[in-house]
Design an enzyme around this catalytic site. Structure first.
Site, PDB file in Angstrom:
ATOM      1  N   LYS A  28       0.830  -1.208   0.000  1.00 26.24           N
ATOM      2  CA  LYS A  28       0.000   0.000   0.000  1.00 26.24           C
ATOM      3  C   LYS A  28       0.867   1.262   0.000  1.00 26.24           C
ATOM      4  CE  LYS A  28      -2.861   0.962   3.627  1.00 26.24           C
ATOM      5  NZ  LYS A  28      -2.756   2.369   4.072  1.00 26.24           N
ATOM      6  N   ARG A  33       2.735   5.984  -3.237  1.00 25.41           N
ATOM      7  CA  ARG A  33       3.871   6.789  -3.703  1.00 25.41           C
ATOM      8  C   ARG A  33       4.040   6.681  -5.214  1.00 25.41           C
ATOM      9  NH1 ARG A  33       4.289   5.601   1.470  1.00 25.41           N
ATOM     10  NH2 ARG A  33       5.736   6.641   2.904  1.00 25.41           N
ATOM     11  N   SER A 169       7.892   8.994  11.641  1.00 21.74           N
ATOM     12  CA  SER A 169       6.701   8.800  10.814  1.00 21.74           C
ATOM     13  C   SER A 169       7.075   8.829   9.345  1.00 21.74           C
ATOM     14  CB  SER A 169       5.684   9.912  11.112  1.00 21.74           C
ATOM     15  OG  SER A 169       4.789  10.053  10.018  1.00 21.74           O
ATOM     16  N   GLN A 171       5.005   9.015   6.961  1.00 27.33           N
ATOM     17  CA  GLN A 171       4.142   9.977   6.265  1.00 27.33           C
ATOM     18  C   GLN A 171       4.671  11.401   6.396  1.00 27.33           C
ATOM     19  OE1 GLN A 171       0.206   9.315   7.830  1.00 27.33           O
ATOM     20  NE2 GLN A 171      -0.003   7.323   6.829  1.00 27.33           N
ATOM     21  N   ASP A 320       1.989  -0.926  11.911  1.00 24.41           N
ATOM     22  CA  ASP A 320       0.658  -1.357  11.458  1.00 24.41           C
ATOM     23  C   ASP A 320       0.323  -2.785  11.888  1.00 24.41           C
ATOM     24  OD1 ASP A 320       0.189   1.089  10.271  1.00 24.41           O
ATOM     25  OD2 ASP A 320       1.012   0.484   8.338  1.00 24.41           O
ATOM     26  N   ARG A 393      -7.353  -2.849   9.404  1.00 28.32           N
ATOM     27  CA  ARG A 393      -6.473  -3.749  10.159  1.00 28.32           C
ATOM     28  C   ARG A 393      -7.164  -4.312  11.410  1.00 28.32           C
ATOM     29  NH1 ARG A 393      -2.378  -3.141   6.749  1.00 28.32           N
ATOM     30  NH2 ARG A 393      -1.688  -1.031   6.256  1.00 28.32           N
TER      31      ARG A 393
HETATM   32  C1  S3P Z   1       2.719   4.919   6.220  1.00 29.49           C
HETATM   33  C2  S3P Z   1       3.289   5.286   7.414  1.00 29.49           C
HETATM   34  C3  S3P Z   1       2.754   4.899   8.725  1.00 29.49           C
HETATM   35  C4  S3P Z   1       1.787   3.723   8.606  1.00 29.49           C
HETATM   36  C5  S3P Z   1       0.810   3.903   7.482  1.00 29.49           C
HETATM   37  C6  S3P Z   1       1.553   4.035   6.160  1.00 29.49           C
HETATM   38  C7  S3P Z   1       3.322   5.386   4.954  1.00 29.49           C
HETATM   39  O1  S3P Z   1       2.069   5.984   9.295  1.00 29.49           O
HETATM   40  O2  S3P Z   1       1.089   3.540   9.818  1.00 29.49           O
HETATM   41  O3  S3P Z   1      -0.064   2.795   7.404  1.00 29.49           O
HETATM   42  O4  S3P Z   1       2.963   4.857   3.886  1.00 29.49           O
HETATM   43  O5  S3P Z   1       4.184   6.274   5.013  1.00 29.49           O
HETATM   44  P1  S3P Z   1       2.839   7.107  10.163  1.00 29.49           P
HETATM   45  O6  S3P Z   1       3.733   7.857   9.252  1.00 29.49           O
HETATM   46  O7  S3P Z   1       1.741   7.969  10.704  1.00 29.49           O
HETATM   47  O8  S3P Z   1       3.568   6.352  11.230  1.00 29.49           O
END
Ligand code: S3P
Length: 438
Positions: A28, A33, A169, A171, A320, A393
């Site tokens: 995912k 990306r 993180s 993200q 996750d 999840r």
């Molecule tokens: C993700 C980063 C994680 C993860 C999410 C996907 C990503 O979140 O929990 O399912 O693709 O960068 P966080 O960046 O909030 O930790």
């Protein structure tokens, strides 16, 4: 913005051995990306085994609204003609996708036109200050009510900043690096421990210069300017999706399952490390590199598990996987303790509270802690009806719990499994799980 009402339930019975060879859908994180970066690249990108699931379809829809030319040979095979984005006639709807909205915000702050990013009621409850604050420091103009979406973004000149992330993180790091593509000077990001690095890997493969001070990549500097080369990739299988059949096979006696082509990026393998410590019997073979990521096959057999103590750097590498780890912990001998996992409370749901409440309905005893939990096993799960809370999840973890509950279980609000794992029920049933989707 509402997501469609999605009603489905799974009925589970214990005892069906989990056997055979399966694949899981594409990763995912990489799929989000790939569709974003291919849309802004210069040239034609080819993406195979792309994850066609609720969250990533929302991102693809948003990129189309922004004028990206995306052709689909089939659901998972995309050809994307990259180029400049153009204003969307409507607010961009990222539905339940936290990764979609946070990463896309990083791209939108660099555009010469305004945009609004929004999503489901669930997404509107999730914290956005973690990206708004550092992006604003780079010069971005973002408005948000109470730090949540909808996000209204206006064009602004960006300047590279040096940002020390308070939490690890993937993200937040990615949003900053993507904004950095549009800044006039380099952007430096430091992270407290290594969060998933798919953005760095993909951007480097596309020709972007990203320097790192240390081997772990905890201090990165992105240099803007230059051409963004198109992608030609086959997305590896999602290790976070693989975790569900993997734990099912560990827990159901007589199981022997192989999951092929799973991403084994070290920023994603915390769950495998934890399971190894718990005494799980698994082996990895056919290692190769695919889409710039380490990949391999995982063969797993039913195992007597023991409790484990998890905290610190491992947490972000399996962030996750804690809902399904909780299920495994109920069946493990002794104490499982998880610390430093406060972030679980701001995912699609508060995953500590929701998993504890739902597993209790099946008869489990869970000690909830502010930053994790404590579970002493093995516990007999009796059975009952539990709810997926529109959190993929959670729904999938409870499904696996239902396979080891003495009287079985019903998981309501289970359709959300398709946000990350389309065909979840069919895949499990196909390798022997006693699962009936209704
Ligand atoms: C993700 C980063 C994680 C993860 C999410 C996907 C990503 O979140 O929990 O399912 O693709 O960068 P966080 O960046 O909030 O930790």
């Amino acid at each position: 913005m509402k997501t469609d009402a999605r009603h489905q339930q799974f009925t589970l019975r214990p005892g069906g051995e989990i056997r055979g060879k399966i694949t899981v859908p594409g990763d995912k994180s990489i799929s989000h990306r790939a569709v974003m970066l291919a849309s802004i690249a210069q040239g034609t990108s080819y993406i195979r085994n792309w994850l066609a699931a609720g969250d990533t379809e929302a991102t693809l829809g948003a990129m189309r609204d922004l004028g990206a030319r995306i052709e689909r040979q089939d659901a998972s095979t995309l050809t994307i003609e990259g180029g400049p984005l153009r204003p969307s006639p409507n607010p961009l709807n990222l539905k339940n996708a936290g990764t979609g909205i946070r990463l896309l915000a990083g791209i939108m702050v660099g555009q010469p036109f305004a945009s609004t990013l929004d999503g489901s009621e669930q997404l509107r409850r999730r914290p956005m200050r973690r990206i708004i604050d550092p992006l604003t420091r780079m010069g971005a103009d973002i408005r948000a009510a109470n730090g949540c979406c909808p996000l209204t973004i206006r064009p602004a000149a960006l300047t590279g900043a040096h940002y020390d992330m308070p939490i690890a993180s993937g993200q937040v790091k990615s949003a900053l690096l993507l904004a950095g593509l549009y800044a006039d000077t380099p952007t430096t990001v430091t992270q407290p421990s290594p969060a998933r690095d798919h953005t760095e890997r993909m951007l480097r493969a596309m020709g972007v210069r990203i320097d790192q001070e240390d081997e772990a990549g905890n201090c990165l500097t992105l240099y803007p300017g230059g051409r963004l080369e198109p992608l030609d990739i086959t997305v590896p299988g999602d290790p976070s999706s693989a975790a569900f059949p993997l734990v099912a096979a560990l827990l159901v006696p007589g199981s022997d399952l192989t999951i092929t082509g799973v991403d084994l990026n070290p920023t994603r393998t915390g769950m495998l490390d934890a399971l190894a410590e718990m005494g799980a019997d698994f082996a990895i073979s056919n290692r190769l590199t695919q889409a710039g990521e380490p990949v391999g096959d995982i063969q797993v057999k039913s195992s007597a598990l023991r409790g484990v103590d998890i905290g610190g750097e491992t947490v972000v590498r399996m962030i996750d996987e804690f809902p399904i780890l909780m299920v495994a912990a109920t069946q493990a001998e002794g104490e499982t303790i998880v610390r430093d996992a406060r972030e679980l409370r701001v995912k699609e749901t508060d995953r500590i509270a929701v998993m504890a409440a739902e597993l209790r309905k099946l008869g489990a005893v869970i000690e909830e802690r502010e930053d994790g939990f404590r579970i002493v096993g093995p516990q007999r799960l009796s059975g009952g009806q539990v709810d997926g809370h529109d959190d993929h999840r959670i729904a999938m973890s409870l499904t696996i719990a239902g396979l080891v509950a003495a009287e079985g279980a019903i998981v309501t609000d289970a359709a959300c499994a398709a946000d990350s794992f389309p065909g979840f029920a069919e895949t499990l049933a196909g390798c022997g799980a006693l699962l009936l989707p209704e």
